[in-house]
Design a protein around this motif. Structure first.
Motif, mmCIF file in Angstrom:
data_model
loop_
_atom_site.group_PDB
_atom_site.id
_atom_site.type_symbol
_atom_site.label_atom_id
_atom_site.label_comp_id
_atom_site.label_asym_id
_atom_site.label_seq_id
_atom_site.Cartn_x
_atom_site.Cartn_y
_atom_site.Cartn_z
ATOM 1 N N LEU A 4 -4.042 -1.071 -4.476
ATOM 2 C CA LEU A 4 -4.109 -0.067 -3.421
ATOM 3 C C LEU A 4 -2.865 -0.055 -2.543
ATOM 4 O O LEU A 4 -2.434 0.992 -2.074
ATOM 5 C CB LEU A 4 -5.350 -0.297 -2.546
ATOM 6 N N LEU A 5 -2.277 -1.228 -2.313
ATOM 7 C CA LEU A 5 -1.103 -1.302 -1.441
ATOM 8 C C LEU A 5 0.194 -0.999 -2.188
ATOM 9 O O LEU A 5 1.239 -0.806 -1.568
ATOM 10 C CB LEU A 5 -1.027 -2.671 -0.773
ATOM 11 N N GLY A 6 0.138 -0.982 -3.500
ATOM 12 C CA GLY A 6 1.291 -0.552 -4.288
ATOM 13 C C GLY A 6 2.402 -1.568 -4.421
ATOM 14 O O GLY A 6 3.568 -1.183 -4.617
ATOM 15 N N LEU A 235 0.768 -4.213 5.300
ATOM 16 C CA LEU A 235 0.198 -2.869 5.423
ATOM 17 C C LEU A 235 1.279 -1.840 5.761
ATOM 18 O O LEU A 235 1.352 -0.767 5.160
ATOM 19 C CB LEU A 235 -0.892 -2.859 6.495
ATOM 20 N N SER A 238 3.522 -0.957 2.840
ATOM 21 C CA SER A 238 2.809 -0.622 1.614
ATOM 22 C C SER A 238 2.873 0.867 1.298
ATOM 23 O O SER A 238 3.212 1.696 2.145
ATOM 24 C CB SER A 238 1.339 -1.030 1.745
ATOM 25 N N MET A 240 0.390 2.658 1.034
ATOM 26 C CA MET A 240 -0.670 3.317 1.796
ATOM 27 C C MET A 240 -0.182 3.826 3.147
ATOM 28 O O MET A 240 -0.881 4.583 3.812
ATOM 29 C CB MET A 240 -1.820 2.327 2.035
ATOM 30 N N GLY A 242 2.238 5.818 3.831
ATOM 31 C CA GLY A 242 2.689 7.210 3.819
ATOM 32 C C GLY A 242 3.998 7.444 4.523
ATOM 33 O O GLY A 242 5.015 6.858 4.171
#
Length: 277
Positions: A4-6, A235, A238, A240, A242
């Protein structure tokens, strides 16, 4: 596990990976499948893709470290830092926390492309930044490591013991650079940790006073862990996150919110020193 965090397969650099928040960040990124390259003054025991010994007070060592890693870099985690309060010479603290950190970042940016991300660990000790924006904007106009050091040496009254001012500078620099870097598809953010249980905490207690540090941990009721701080920076860098950029993110268990709403006795924190992260 879903990525999910890539971070799976991404090439990342972590400065300050020997201990504390930097070590926790490097470990977390390894667990997330990243290709982690470490930089520090002391060797790191983690199974990194590579490790380069550097001194953030020495621009040549920074440049050599980044060159040795080579290749494309997807994310940079600026976790290295020194405490203040006289524990180290003020100019050393300023050099590591700001001048060297900025120089490292400027060396890495050319290796980044669209989707690149940078995060730095600032501090609640830098909360005074908004009161002296004109001073910091002078510093922002300097060029390179030597330019920052020359400015600091000429403005020792602002640098003081080194810690608070250098962390203020990281906050202002993050906001200053965000609009420039996003045009290249690169994001830059920073975090404000609450007091965190790391090897540096003993120094913060000695220089700032345990009661001052404890006041900044009051809402959470304990010191944060290095892992909790690592989760915050992971975070922000990551996939996520954007288009989140230029953000100064408190990772503090409610300290900033409590301070803003008058739920913390600020007199405790002002009695001896500024809060420490």
């Amino acid at each position: 596990m879903n990525d999910l965090l890539g971070y799976r397969g991404k090439r990342v650099i972590v400065s300050g990976c020997y201990s504390g928040m930097g070590e926790a960040t490097a470990k977390l990124l390894l667990d997330l499948g990243a290709d982690v390259h470490g930089l520090d003054y002391k060797p790191c025991a983690l199974p990194l893709a590579s490790f380069q010994q550097i001194d953030l007070r020495d621009p040549a060592s920074i440049e050599a470290g980044v060159a040795a890693i080579g290749g494309k870099i997807d994310a940079l985690f600026n976790c290295a830092g020194l405490p203040g309060g006289g524990a180290f010479p003020a100019m050393d603290t300023f050099a590591v926390n700001f001048a060297g950190t900025r120089h490292l970042t400027e060396c890495v940016i050319p290796a980044m492309g669209e989707g690149g991300a940078i995060v730095s660990i600032a501090s609640t000790g830098g909360l005074g930044w908004s009161r002296r924006i004109p001073v910091h904007m002078e510093l922002m106009q300097t060029s390179g490591f030597d330019g920052a050091i020359a400015w600091a040496e000429a403005h020792s009254e602002h640098v003081a013991e080194g810690y608070a001012f250098s962390k203020e500078a990281v906050i202002v620099w993050t906001q200053f650079m965000c609009a420039r870097l996003i045009k290249k598809g690169i994001r830059i953010n920073c975090t404000l940790p609450s007091p965190t249980q790391t090897p540096m905490m003993e120094t913060f207690h000695a220089t700032s006073g345990k009661e001052v540090v404890d006041a900044a941990a009051e809402p959470l009721g304990r010191y944060s862990t290095a892992k909790e701080q690592a989760q915050g920076v992971a975070l922000l860098n990551s996939g996520m996150a954007g288009i989140i950029t230029g953000v100064v993110l408190p990772v503090d268990g409610g300290f900033m919110g409590s301070l803003a709403t008058g739920q913390i006795d600020i007199s405790k924190m002002m009695s001896r020193a500024k809060p420490a992260a």
